[in-house]
Design a protein around this motif. Structure first.
Motif, PDB file in Angstrom:
ATOM      1  N   ILE A  37       0.841  -1.205   0.000  1.00 50.46           N
ATOM      2  CA  ILE A  37       0.000   0.000   0.000  1.00 50.46           C
ATOM      3  C   ILE A  37       0.868   1.245   0.000  1.00 50.46           C
ATOM      4  O   ILE A  37       0.627   2.184  -0.757  1.00 50.46           O
ATOM      5  CB  ILE A  37      -0.979  -0.006   1.196  1.00 50.46           C
ATOM      6  N   LEU A  38       1.913   1.271   0.845  1.00 50.87           N
ATOM      7  CA  LEU A  38       2.813   2.439   0.890  1.00 50.87           C
ATOM      8  C   LEU A  38       3.468   2.677  -0.469  1.00 50.87           C
ATOM      9  O   LEU A  38       3.616   3.820  -0.896  1.00 50.87           O
ATOM     10  CB  LEU A  38       3.904   2.243   1.945  1.00 50.87           C
ATOM     11  N   GLY A  42       2.871   5.838  -3.106  1.00 53.78           N
ATOM     12  CA  GLY A  42       4.043   6.681  -3.348  1.00 53.78           C
ATOM     13  C   GLY A  42       4.784   7.165  -2.113  1.00 53.78           C
ATOM     14  O   GLY A  42       5.508   8.156  -2.158  1.00 53.78           O
ATOM     15  N   PHE A  43       4.642   6.463  -0.984  1.00 55.53           N
ATOM     16  CA  PHE A  43       5.328   6.875   0.238  1.00 55.53           C
ATOM     17  C   PHE A  43       6.710   6.247   0.400  1.00 55.53           C
ATOM     18  O   PHE A  43       7.523   6.723   1.181  1.00 55.53           O
ATOM     19  CB  PHE A  43       4.477   6.557   1.471  1.00 55.53           C
ATOM     20  N   LEU A  61      13.479   3.913   1.590  1.00 57.66           N
ATOM     21  CA  LEU A  61      12.722   5.088   2.023  1.00 57.66           C
ATOM     22  C   LEU A  61      12.756   6.182   0.969  1.00 57.66           C
ATOM     23  O   LEU A  61      13.716   6.309   0.220  1.00 57.66           O
ATOM     24  CB  LEU A  61      13.292   5.605   3.348  1.00 57.66           C
ATOM     25  N   LYS A  62      11.711   6.973   0.937  1.00 56.81           N
ATOM     26  CA  LYS A  62      11.573   8.018  -0.070  1.00 56.81           C
ATOM     27  C   LYS A  62      11.629   9.397   0.590  1.00 56.81           C
ATOM     28  O   LYS A  62      11.068   9.599   1.665  1.00 56.81           O
ATOM     29  CB  LYS A  62      10.234   7.846  -0.798  1.00 56.81           C
ATOM     30  N   TYR A  63      12.315  10.306  -0.082  1.00 50.95           N
ATOM     31  CA  TYR A  63      12.417  11.691   0.387  1.00 50.95           C
ATOM     32  C   TYR A  63      11.973  12.618  -0.735  1.00 50.95           C
ATOM     33  O   TYR A  63      12.152  12.321  -1.904  1.00 50.95           O
ATOM     34  CB  TYR A  63      13.853  12.018   0.804  1.00 50.95           C
ATOM     35  N   VAL A  64      11.391  13.752  -0.355  1.00 52.09           N
ATOM     36  CA  VAL A  64      10.960  14.752  -1.339  1.00 52.09           C
ATOM     37  C   VAL A  64      11.910  15.945  -1.284  1.00 52.09           C
ATOM     38  O   VAL A  64      13.007  15.819  -0.759  1.00 52.09           O
ATOM     39  CB  VAL A  64       9.482  15.174  -1.092  1.00 52.09           C
ATOM     40  N   THR A 127      -2.945   6.268  10.279  1.00 50.95           N
ATOM     41  CA  THR A 127      -3.043   7.386   9.325  1.00 50.95           C
ATOM     42  C   THR A 127      -1.619   7.772   8.963  1.00 50.95           C
ATOM     43  O   THR A 127      -0.726   7.732   9.792  1.00 50.95           O
ATOM     44  CB  THR A 127      -3.768   8.617   9.907  1.00 50.95           C
ATOM     45  N   ILE A 128      -1.449   8.157   7.714  1.00 55.96           N
ATOM     46  CA  ILE A 128      -0.137   8.586   7.212  1.00 55.96           C
ATOM     47  C   ILE A 128      -0.323   9.883   6.469  1.00 55.96           C
ATOM     48  O   ILE A 128      -1.222  10.026   5.652  1.00 55.96           O
ATOM     49  CB  ILE A 128       0.469   7.535   6.255  1.00 55.96           C
ATOM     50  N   ASN A 129       0.542  10.862   6.763  1.00 55.36           N
ATOM     51  CA  ASN A 129       0.548  12.097   5.984  1.00 55.36           C
ATOM     52  C   ASN A 129       1.937  12.678   5.930  1.00 55.36           C
ATOM     53  O   ASN A 129       2.849  12.186   6.531  1.00 55.36           O
ATOM     54  CB  ASN A 129      -0.463  13.106   6.518  1.00 55.36           C
TER      55      ASN A 129
END
Length: 129
Positions: A37-38, A42-43, A61-64, A127-129
């Motif tokens: 799901i992550l 796109g998390f 892991l992803k960073y913006v 919840t994820i944000n």
């Protein structure tokens, strides 16, 4: 079994605070469902199964922009000591524009949008944000 699930949240949070490119996690079916799901949302960049017995996960892991983590906050809603369950009617009242909510349903882990589409109620895990 859900203990590994909660540990994975802490590992992801800590890995991103330490600016790691990946973390390791014990392989469990529930963890893989959550990671799918992550990844779909796109998390994370992805994950890979590793180890002699294929019993470990390597989570990328992803960073913006400016090195900020793509996951700002992971928060448990229903906890082992305090279970919460939402009916379909309650799920339709939830606004999901800013956060991703993952539910445990009788058809597996689903996002809020999937629960609405499939007409399912369930236990909101995080919840994820």
């Amino acid at each position: 079994m859900k203990n590994h699930f909660w540990n994975m949240f802490a590992n992801i949070k800590n890995g991103q605070l330490a600016k790691r490119s990946y973390i390791h996690q014990k392989r469990k079916k529930l963890c893989e469902l959550f990671l799918n799901i992550l990844w779909t949302e796109g998390f994370i960049i992805g994950y890979k199964i590793e180890g002699k017995n294929q019993d470990n996960l390597k989570i990328f892991l992803k960073y913006v922009e400016n090195g900020k983590p793509s996951i700002n906050n992971i928060k448990a809603i229903s906890k082992p000591g305090r279970r919460i369950s939402y009916s379909l009617k309650q799920i339709w009242k939830i606004d999901s524009s800013k956060t991703l909510i993952i539910f445990s349903t009788n058809q597996g882990l689903k996002t809020l949008a999937e629960c609405k589409k499939l007409q399912l109620g369930g236990e909101p895990l995080i919840t994820i944000n």
